[in-house]
Design an enzyme around this catalytic site. Sequence first.
Site, PDB file in Angstrom:
ATOM      1  N   LYS A 100      -9.760  -5.060  -7.556  1.00  0.00           N
ATOM      2  CA  LYS A 100     -10.357  -3.844  -8.066  1.00  0.00           C
ATOM      3  C   LYS A 100      -9.312  -2.764  -8.320  1.00  0.00           C
ATOM      4  O   LYS A 100      -9.415  -1.995  -9.270  1.00  0.00           O
ATOM      5  CB  LYS A 100     -11.378  -3.336  -7.049  1.00  0.00           C
ATOM      6  CG  LYS A 100     -12.288  -2.329  -7.673  1.00  0.00           C
ATOM      7  CD  LYS A 100     -13.445  -1.997  -6.796  1.00  0.00           C
ATOM      8  CE  LYS A 100     -14.293  -0.960  -7.527  1.00  0.00           C
ATOM      9  NZ  LYS A 100     -15.338  -0.462  -6.703  1.00  0.00           N
ATOM     10  N   LYS A 105      -2.912 -10.828  -8.782  1.00  0.00           N
ATOM     11  CA  LYS A 105      -4.217 -11.362  -8.419  1.00  0.00           C
ATOM     12  C   LYS A 105      -5.340 -10.482  -8.975  1.00  0.00           C
ATOM     13  O   LYS A 105      -5.121  -9.323  -9.333  1.00  0.00           O
ATOM     14  CB  LYS A 105      -4.331 -11.458  -6.899  1.00  0.00           C
ATOM     15  CG  LYS A 105      -4.276 -10.116  -6.183  1.00  0.00           C
ATOM     16  CD  LYS A 105      -4.677 -10.252  -4.724  1.00  0.00           C
ATOM     17  CE  LYS A 105      -4.687  -8.894  -4.047  1.00  0.00           C
ATOM     18  NZ  LYS A 105      -5.269  -8.881  -2.721  1.00  0.00           N
ATOM     19  N   LYS A 126       0.833  -1.214   0.000  1.00  0.00           N
ATOM     20  CA  LYS A 126       0.000   0.000   0.000  1.00  0.00           C
ATOM     21  C   LYS A 126       0.864   1.258   0.000  1.00  0.00           C
ATOM     22  O   LYS A 126       0.538   2.250  -0.663  1.00  0.00           O
ATOM     23  CB  LYS A 126      -0.930   0.008   1.220  1.00  0.00           C
ATOM     24  CG  LYS A 126      -1.972  -1.102   1.209  1.00  0.00           C
ATOM     25  CD  LYS A 126      -3.268  -0.657   0.569  1.00  0.00           C
ATOM     26  CE  LYS A 126      -4.145  -1.832   0.165  1.00  0.00           C
ATOM     27  NZ  LYS A 126      -4.508  -2.698   1.307  1.00  0.00           N
TER      28      LYS A 126
END
Length: 331
Positions: free
Chosen positions: A197, A194, A111
């Site tokens: 969104k 993976k 992140k």
Amino acid sequence: METVVSGIRSTGKLHLGNYYGAIQNFIKMQHEYNCYFFIADLHSLTTHPTPSDLYGNVKQVLIEYLAAGIDPEQATIYVQSDVPEVAELYLYLNMNAYLGELERATSFKDKVRANPDNVNAGLLTYPVLMAADILIHKATKVPVGKDQEQHLEMARTFGNRFNRLYNHEYFPEPYAFSYGDKLVKIPGLDGKGKMGKSEGEGNAVYLSDSPEVIRKKVMKAVTDGGPTTENQEKPAEIQNLFDLMKVVSTPDTLQHFDGLYNQCQIRYGDFKKQLAEDMIIATSPIREKINDIANDQPYLRQVARFGAAKARESASKTIREIREIIGFRNF
Ligand code: TRP
């Protein structure tokens, strides 16, 4: 009976990764265990959604949980923020979560790399909140995808640390669970990581996608020039498509295309067409239910209220006991 907890972050529509990584296990487990399935709206605050986006996303996930087959009579379905006891446990667990270990979490590092301008404390302590979600019901089984394994390990660490600090065998150890022999990782259509969104438009196939949209997305998936020697190893982007076929298609179909690949006779157009059709077959019954449930606001309200009451019953018992263990007592 063993207790199960799992949740999905409320960032809107659910994709095939959520479905095969988590929800299929939820649907089976609800008949065998004491299950709590929630919508992680507190976790979604790390990215600062607007109030209307937040509300819309929570509602969408609730609708899709129900459409996919999670039964509110079998499992407790609730919205995380409806259970404030979770936030209280999060506060207690934060006192024994150390900066170094939180900074080392893979999800945190990812992140930070992706959004260097929004490295907030909520992001850092995301695994603590997740541990609180699980420990609040004293769960032992947590159906999640492969990417959540490290978070489960942290949940065990935080629970054990609490037990040791107060010299009390209170929290049991939660473990990741899947009915298959290993945890599932569903790849995206971009040939890289993976399905998710945040990985860009076109990478994820959503449960609510229409057949036309699914066909378009799959046909656009990256492929290579085709195999040139028999039985050669598949490059990542091709292996990903085979991995997707493995979850949506029959074993015969998979074997058929695998054989063609190994003989250098595969035509990617046909392969993708089949993959898209099988994705459509897998998702259509859910998509049709999504539309019906979305229009039934009284039903959604009833499910959310009923679930919140059941979840709070369990959570408030834990908090009462924890407060006693910590030493908060009445005068
Ligand atoms: N971290 C999980 C995800 O990104 C979502 C989640 C939050 C969760 N709290 C949880 C999953 C508790 C299982 C149990 O998918």
